[in-house]
Write a protein that holds these residues in place. Sequence first.
Motif, PDB file in Angstrom:
ATOM      1  N   ASN A  60      36.543  49.079  31.724  1.00 16.28           N
ATOM      2  CA  ASN A  60      37.818  49.745  31.779  1.00 16.28           C
ATOM      3  C   ASN A  60      38.640  48.993  31.121  1.00 16.28           C
ATOM      4  N   PRO A  61      39.025  49.411  29.874  1.00 13.44           N
ATOM      5  CA  PRO A  61      39.937  48.564  28.919  1.00 13.44           C
ATOM      6  C   PRO A  61      41.468  48.219  29.302  1.00 13.44           C
ATOM      7  N   HIS A  62      41.977  49.378  30.391  1.00 14.95           N
ATOM      8  CA  HIS A  62      43.340  49.005  30.750  1.00 14.95           C
ATOM      9  C   HIS A  62      43.641  49.184  32.064  1.00 14.95           C
ATOM     10  N   LEU A  63      44.228  48.202  32.848  1.00 15.29           N
ATOM     11  CA  LEU A  63      44.334  48.206  34.015  1.00 15.29           C
ATOM     12  C   LEU A  63      45.693  47.045  34.417  1.00 15.29           C
ATOM     13  N   HIS A  64      46.434  47.217  35.327  1.00 19.08           N
ATOM     14  CA  HIS A  64      47.412  46.196  35.720  1.00 19.08           C
ATOM     15  C   HIS A  64      47.026  45.784  37.267  1.00 19.08           C
ATOM     16  N   LEU A  65      46.750  44.450  37.828  1.00 18.32           N
ATOM     17  CA  LEU A  65      46.369  44.089  38.919  1.00 18.32           C
ATOM     18  C   LEU A  65      47.717  43.682  39.693  1.00 18.32           C
ATOM     19  N   GLU A  66      48.619  43.225  38.872  1.00 22.18           N
ATOM     20  CA  GLU A  66      49.643  42.517  39.527  1.00 22.18           C
ATOM     21  C   GLU A  66      50.643  43.436  40.632  1.00 22.18           C
ATOM     22  N   PHE A  67      50.547  44.712  40.288  1.00 18.38           N
ATOM     23  CA  PHE A  67      51.325  45.658  41.260  1.00 18.38           C
ATOM     24  C   PHE A  67      50.299  46.354  42.269  1.00 18.38           C
ATOM     25  N   GLY A  68      49.188  45.603  42.516  1.00 14.50           N
ATOM     26  CA  GLY A  68      48.063  46.314  43.351  1.00 14.50           C
ATOM     27  C   GLY A  68      48.418  46.499  44.741  1.00 14.50           C
ATOM     28  N   ALA A  69      49.517  45.845  45.227  1.00 15.92           N
ATOM     29  CA  ALA A  69      49.918  46.021  46.803  1.00 15.92           C
ATOM     30  C   ALA A  69      50.465  47.400  46.824  1.00 15.92           C
ATOM     31  N   PHE A 117      36.433  44.540  32.540  1.00 17.72           N
ATOM     32  CA  PHE A 117      37.734  45.349  32.407  1.00 17.72           C
ATOM     33  C   PHE A 117      38.825  44.691  31.683  1.00 17.72           C
ATOM     34  N   GLY A 118      39.750  45.216  31.152  1.00 22.42           N
ATOM     35  CA  GLY A 118      40.849  44.515  30.477  1.00 22.42           C
ATOM     36  C   GLY A 118      42.085  44.536  31.197  1.00 22.42           C
ATOM     37  N   ALA A 119      42.379  43.429  31.833  1.00 21.30           N
ATOM     38  CA  ALA A 119      43.625  42.997  32.653  1.00 21.30           C
ATOM     39  C   ALA A 119      44.865  42.810  31.822  1.00 21.30           C
ATOM     40  N   VAL A 120      45.942  43.757  31.839  1.00 23.79           N
ATOM     41  CA  VAL A 120      47.353  43.204  31.441  1.00 23.79           C
ATOM     42  C   VAL A 120      47.789  42.329  32.254  1.00 23.79           C
ATOM     43  N   SER A 121      48.319  41.554  32.111  1.00 27.91           N
ATOM     44  CA  SER A 121      48.830  40.348  32.963  1.00 27.91           C
ATOM     45  C   SER A 121      50.361  40.067  32.300  1.00 27.91           C
ATOM     46  N   SER A 122      51.558  40.517  33.285  1.00 25.76           N
ATOM     47  CA  SER A 122      52.684  40.371  32.685  1.00 25.76           C
ATOM     48  C   SER A 122      53.353  38.979  33.337  1.00 25.76           C
ATOM     49  N   TYR A 123      52.881  38.295  34.259  1.00 25.32           N
ATOM     50  CA  TYR A 123      53.285  37.021  34.728  1.00 25.32           C
ATOM     51  C   TYR A 123      52.286  36.036  34.661  1.00 25.32           C
ATOM     52  N   GLY A 124      51.045  36.285  34.593  1.00 21.35           N
ATOM     53  CA  GLY A 124      50.045  35.114  34.703  1.00 21.35           C
ATOM     54  C   GLY A 124      49.713  34.869  36.361  1.00 21.35           C
ATOM     55  N   LEU A 125      50.204  35.818  36.942  1.00 21.43           N
ATOM     56  CA  LEU A 125      49.741  35.573  38.648  1.00 21.43           C
ATOM     57  C   LEU A 125      48.338  35.876  38.869  1.00 21.43           C
ATOM     58  N   ASP A 126      47.539  36.604  38.066  1.00 17.58           N
ATOM     59  CA  ASP A 126      46.418  36.973  38.133  1.00 17.58           C
ATOM     60  C   ASP A 126      45.351  36.459  37.650  1.00 17.58           C
ATOM     61  N   THR A 127      45.791  35.338  36.999  1.00 18.59           N
ATOM     62  CA  THR A 127      44.779  34.579  35.846  1.00 18.59           C
ATOM     63  C   THR A 127      43.714  33.848  36.785  1.00 18.59           C
ATOM     64  N   LYS A 128      43.733  33.506  38.014  1.00 20.02           N
ATOM     65  CA  LYS A 128      43.029  32.664  38.677  1.00 20.02           C
ATOM     66  C   LYS A 128      41.791  33.924  39.147  1.00 20.02           C
ATOM     67  N   ALA A 129      42.210  34.689  39.692  1.00 21.48           N
ATOM     68  CA  ALA A 129      41.689  35.848  40.275  1.00 21.48           C
ATOM     69  C   ALA A 129      40.758  36.429  39.206  1.00 21.48           C
ATOM     70  N   CYS A 130      41.042  36.608  37.986  1.00 19.95           N
ATOM     71  CA  CYS A 130      40.434  37.266  36.900  1.00 19.95           C
ATOM     72  C   CYS A 130      39.301  36.399  36.177  1.00 19.95           C
ATOM     73  N   LYS A 131      39.834  35.025  36.077  1.00 17.11           N
ATOM     74  CA  LYS A 131      38.644  33.993  35.996  1.00 17.11           C
ATOM     75  C   LYS A 131      37.621  33.914  36.921  1.00 17.11           C
ATOM     76  N   SER A 132      37.731  34.161  38.200  1.00 12.92           N
ATOM     77  CA  SER A 132      36.905  33.980  39.355  1.00 12.92           C
ATOM     78  C   SER A 132      35.986  35.342  39.412  1.00 12.92           C
ATOM     79  N   ALA A 133      36.419  36.416  38.585  1.00 12.86           N
ATOM     80  CA  ALA A 133      35.949  37.736  38.965  1.00 12.86           C
ATOM     81  C   ALA A 133      34.532  37.668  38.238  1.00 12.86           C
ATOM     82  N   PRO A 134      33.517  38.208  38.940  1.00 14.15           N
ATOM     83  CA  PRO A 134      31.876  38.250  38.473  1.00 14.15           C
ATOM     84  C   PRO A 134      31.901  39.008  37.094  1.00 14.15           C
ATOM     85  N   GLN A 135      32.655  39.938  36.853  1.00  9.89           N
ATOM     86  CA  GLN A 135      32.677  40.869  35.631  1.00  9.89           C
ATOM     87  C   GLN A 135      33.208  40.129  34.427  1.00  9.89           C
TER      88      GLN A 135
END
Length: 404
Positions: A60-69, A117-135
């Motif tokens: 998945n080359p394009h997604l945003h996690l930061e508005f996932g709520a 997956f390709g995570a587009v990060s606007s604020y860097g708030l998802d950095t830790k979660a993406c680093k810890s991801a198994p993917q």
Amino acid sequence: MKIITAKWIFDGENLLADHAVAFEETIEAVGLPAELEKRYPEAKKEELPKSSVLLPGLINPHLHLEFGANTTQLSYGDFMTWLQSVIERRDELVEHCKAGCYKRQIDAMLQAGTTTFGAVSSYGLDTKACKSAPQRVIFFNEAIGSQPAAVDALYADFMQRLEESETLASERFIPGVAIHSPYSVHPVLIKKILGTCTQMPLTAHFMESPAEKEWLESGSGPFRPFFENFLGQSAPLCFPEEFLDLISSRKVLLTHAVQADDALLEQISRAGHSVIHCPRSNRLLGCGRLALENLNARKIPWLLGTDGLSSNTSLSLWDEMRAALMLHPLVDANRLAEALLKAATSRSAEALGLKAGRIQKGYHADLITVALPSPVESPDQLALQLVLQTDSAASVYIGGERHL
């Protein structure tokens, strides 16, 4: 060493019947089961049920996690209506998407068989979660800001986030760059970033909505009061052709491109860019239909992305494939299903520069198995039945390690 035998294997390009795959961290061999078992007598062997299919892990080359709520907080139907709701609810949504929110999204993708997956990060708030991801993660640090006086400050903020992500770089966590769009990033800022980040994966939103097209081409439409009221701008800073000129030296993943006309598509084709198709997001935001036939005619590679939960109902590429299947009714369903599987595997890997997306010797052993309700006898029907019937993976391997 492990050997998996399957009635059907989709290798990222072709369908193989009654074949097997031998792998450790990478794929060692693809061939007839008896041959591989003779070559690797000590390998652990698994034969899949007749109704199962072995595929490369989805990408998945394009997604945003930061508005996932988001659930019902944002408004749909029109891009500007949605954008206004994002501005009004942005702080609330970002605040509510903490570690658990990121993990739920990442786990849901894994369950569906997404191994990169390709995570587009606007604020860097998802950095830790993406680093810890198994993917495997392409972490696209996003640049945004069009006010001339703020270029240096925007660049400094961007570089700080980028450098933080670079300290975490690994085989499975790859820092990249996202230019938000030609209407929202000052050309000087784009030039400064491209001059610094010469080798990283690069993506950008491009010609997503009718409002963007009208603003960039004529300085009119619903974007005009938006820019006048929020940023004091009365004219666009960069025409779409100029934006493509700015990035022409790089191969860029352009997301959406729904409103790109023939001249822009020719420019995209000449530069060797790819287009990421996000059909559900485009539908919910009233952006129109991406004419895949125009991309195919110009040999522009198109990929498949989910965008984020701010403009979608899930991050499942299977859901996205089904939506695309219904959005393009003039294309033969079986042929389109085959193209969608390629878009979600080999084509995305190639655009991202990854040794993944294929079941081929030397590639990462990022593999998934899928269990269909019953066996499919006709190879001509298999891709379509996969798209129609699959919601989750039965097993997931990333770098040869089983995660599901």
